[in-house]
Structures are given as structure tokens and as C-alpha cells.
Design a protein around this motif. Sequence first.
Motif, PDB file in Angstrom:
ATOM      1  N   THR A   1      15.518  80.524  39.080  1.00 15.14           N
ATOM      2  CA  THR A   1      15.855  79.247  38.520  1.00 15.14           C
ATOM      3  C   THR A   1      15.655  78.035  39.719  1.00 15.14           C
ATOM      4  O   THR A   1      14.904  76.984  39.254  1.00 15.14           O
ATOM      5  N   ASP A   2      15.840  78.262  40.966  1.00 15.22           N
ATOM      6  CA  ASP A   2      15.748  77.064  41.849  1.00 15.22           C
ATOM      7  C   ASP A   2      14.150  77.120  42.009  1.00 15.22           C
ATOM      8  O   ASP A   2      13.530  76.104  42.035  1.00 15.22           O
TER       9      ASP A   2
ATOM     10  N   ARG B   1      12.471  75.148  39.357  1.00 19.22           N
ATOM     11  CA  ARG B   1      12.748  73.756  39.256  1.00 19.22           C
ATOM     12  C   ARG B   1      12.141  73.210  40.413  1.00 19.22           C
ATOM     13  O   ARG B   1      11.454  71.970  40.446  1.00 19.22           O
TER      14      ARG B   1
ATOM     15  N   THR C   1      10.059  73.235  33.577  1.00 17.12           N
ATOM     16  CA  THR C   1      11.076  72.996  32.843  1.00 17.12           C
ATOM     17  C   THR C   1      11.669  74.263  32.531  1.00 17.12           C
ATOM     18  O   THR C   1      10.965  75.163  31.759  1.00 17.12           O
TER      19      THR C   1
END
Length: 481
Positions: free
Chosen positions: A108-109, A112, A117
Amino acid sequence: MRVAQELIRPRLSRRHVLGLALAGLGTSLLLPGSRGFVAGAPRRVIVVGAGLAGLAAAQRLQQQGHRVLVLEGRDWIGGRTVTSERWPGLPIDLGASWIHGVQGNPITDLARSSGATLVPTDLDSVLLYGVDGRPLTATEEARLEQLGQGLSRYLEDWAETGEQGGAPGDLSLEQVLKGSGLLNRLSAQDLLLLAHWRNSRFEQEHGAAVSSLSARWLEADQAYGGGDALLRPGFSALVRALARGLTIATGQQVTAINAEPDRGMTVICSGASGSADTRTHAADGVLVTVPLGVLKAGRITFSPPLPAEHQTAIQRLGMGNVNKCCLRFDRPFWPADVDWFGRIGAADGAWQEWFSLLRPLRQPVLIGFQAGPVADALEGWSDRQQVAAAMASLRQLHGAAIPEPTGVQITRWRQDPFAFGAYSYPALGSSPAMRDQLARPIGGRLFFAGEATSADAFGTVHGAYLSGLRAAAAIGAALQG
């Protein structure tokens, strides 16, 4: 008409959640902007394979100050995280598609920070059709959930009894199901519902038949919390971020890795498409991140041979297969408010599970998933044959007047000579300890990474990524020593 999420996409139904120990490995040190320090002279490290495990390890090692060369047999990088750009304006992930569990997940990190997105998808957004082509009634949905939860509890109790020494050895999931006696007490309709649940819950999850899955170790892996998410513009964004600043040679198929006494390591490559041209690279350490299927096929020769424990792990761990049939239409003909739909009644699980891009991406695209033996069999079919079968199944649910697709993309991971399958699974006769064994360094110079070496997160992108960080730490410690 919706059923409980654990009956359709079981990622979130796993019993454990990864703790902060894994999440603490993070992603900030992998992207440009920080540099580490190596005590002593930098060493030469070769990383075999430019998937996420290899790229993550290479970035960490290079930031430590080592000289790193990544060798990739394909003409492109990313491994089993491949984003197709065939449809302008609509990138499609043909390999890994989801971040499974966005809370605390290092992917997830990384997504980003790489500019991607996250697009959430809903595991509860499901519409199931019966044998007659009509949506299941509320009563049928409730019965499906009851059957699935009941069998889940039985399997968990069986596995826990085995862990406590109360059961002799291991059995396949099929053997446990037959031995339970539960199947003998069910009606024909119940058996159809349970067959759907079994395929969706296990065969689609692991890419293998219930006759091949270890019942004892089905829940050996762990999961992050939170929902799942797609990436726009696809996992290629992560690949580009991790590859930034690295020295990568594509079209280099590694055929042999030799450990020379007191002389370091040599890696031998053939050129693109297995040409006769060979190259030899010297290194102080070598990290192998190729998929388990490549190791099982013996595409790389090791001299001296790998230790018996490594060979046993490679032999016994399973390499599953999951393929996608992506169909693009000029207009949607299915419900716009559901992410998933499927049908009950396919004895072999063929064309049972479909994912829609209409709600999350506003695109009239359906992706059909095939797993295990069905996926293997369909790889021998032409694209035209697969599309015909897919459309016949869809017409049973949505009527004969639905349009033909305007675009088709189909995967065949078992035939891919750089993968020989989609991802690893807990095969009968294997154990999580074998994954730890496969990850164990050999002689302080030969190392392994990849999702198959992750006892906690096999078959996932984050499992591959974290295994690369783990291997980089081991290599750095060994070379400094």
C-alpha cells in the motif's frame, strides 16, 4: 443477491493478521532518496529475476553500497506482475491484480509513493446464479453460507487436532471432505452449492485441485486487515519505481550458477530465446528469485547441487495455476452494482467466477478466472475456443442477445517458461517449514527469495516483496562478515 465474502474470495477469511514486525520493514528505504552504508569494500551481487522480490532486494543492496546486477530472462521486467497496455487508456494487470489487505500492507505504501491510485473493490459485492440461470434466492444464499461455514469449522478443527498430535500425518483436502461423512448427508442441491464453495474457497484461491491441497496447512499463511484494492495504472507503477536506478539486463536466461571454492560465484546466461550465445558473470553473492515453477522444472543447474533439504522443498511445494480471460465489450449487459458474479453447477468449476470492472473502473470489462486443472486444460485451447466457451456460459446467465466482446486478452501461465504457473500453494506432503528451508542461505553466498519462500504470505505480492527485503538483509550481513 449477495453471499458472505468468505465463500467467494477468501483472502480475508484467513485466521491470522500479519503483525507490525513485517509491516515495519516498510518501503521508504527502497525508493530513491536514501542511502545506506557498507562496512568494508562494496561487493558484487547478482540478482536473478526482475520480479518484485528481485527488484526490492536489488534496491536495498544497492542502497547499502553494493554493486548489483539484475539478470532477467524476459525482454521486460516485473515477472508475474505484468500490466498489459494493449487496450489504450485501459491498462490490465494480467498477473497480480490486487493488494490483498490494504491496512499495514507495505505494498500500500509502495503503491502510493510510486504514484499509483488505489481503487477499492468489494468482496461482499457478489451476485450468484443457480443452475437454472436465475439469481439465488435468499434461502439458497443462506444455505450456501451455512454449508460453507460448517465445513470451514470442520476443517479448522481437523487441522488443529493434527497440530496437537491427534491426527496421523496429513491428508488432501479431498480426502478430509470424503472422510468427514458430511457429503453423504447432503442433497443433490446442497452438493452443488458446496462444490461452488469448494472451488471458490480453495481451488481459485490456491490454483490447485482439492486432491492436491494439504488440508493441514491450508491456513498456514497470514493476511493483512482491510479490504482489497486494484491499482491504477496497474502494478507496472510499482515495478518502475523499484527498478529506478538499477542495472538490469533483460533477455538473459540464467542456465547455471556455480560456486567456485575460494573464488566466489559465477552465473552463466544464454541469450534471448535460448540462443547459443552465453555470458558468464562473476559475483561475491547470488540471489535467486525465479518462481518455484522454474526451479521445479530444473531450468537452472546448480554446482555443487543444492542441499537435499532445498531439493525436497522444491519438489514437494506446489506450483498452482490461475488464468484470466479478459473480455471487453462495447456496452455492459450485467448488473452495474456488483463486483463479482458467478454460477452454480459447473462440475469442474469452469467459468464459475467473474470479476467486473464496471463499478470500480467504469469500464465494460469482465474477467473470468480459471484455476487448477481447469486452467491447465484450457491453456491448450485457442483464444477463439476459450471465448466461445466463456460466452456460452455468460449467455446462460444474461441471455442469448448479449454482444460479442470487442477485445480479448487471455493468460497461459503454465506455458510461460519463466514461471510455469501462477504462484505456489501448500501441496499435500509439504509444510511451511519447507518454505523456510528454501529461503535458507547456502554457504553464505547463494540466497533465495520470492513468494514461495514466504511461510506467512506465499502466493501474494507482499510476500514476494518482503522476501526480497529479508534476503537483502541476509546478503548484506553475510558479505560484510
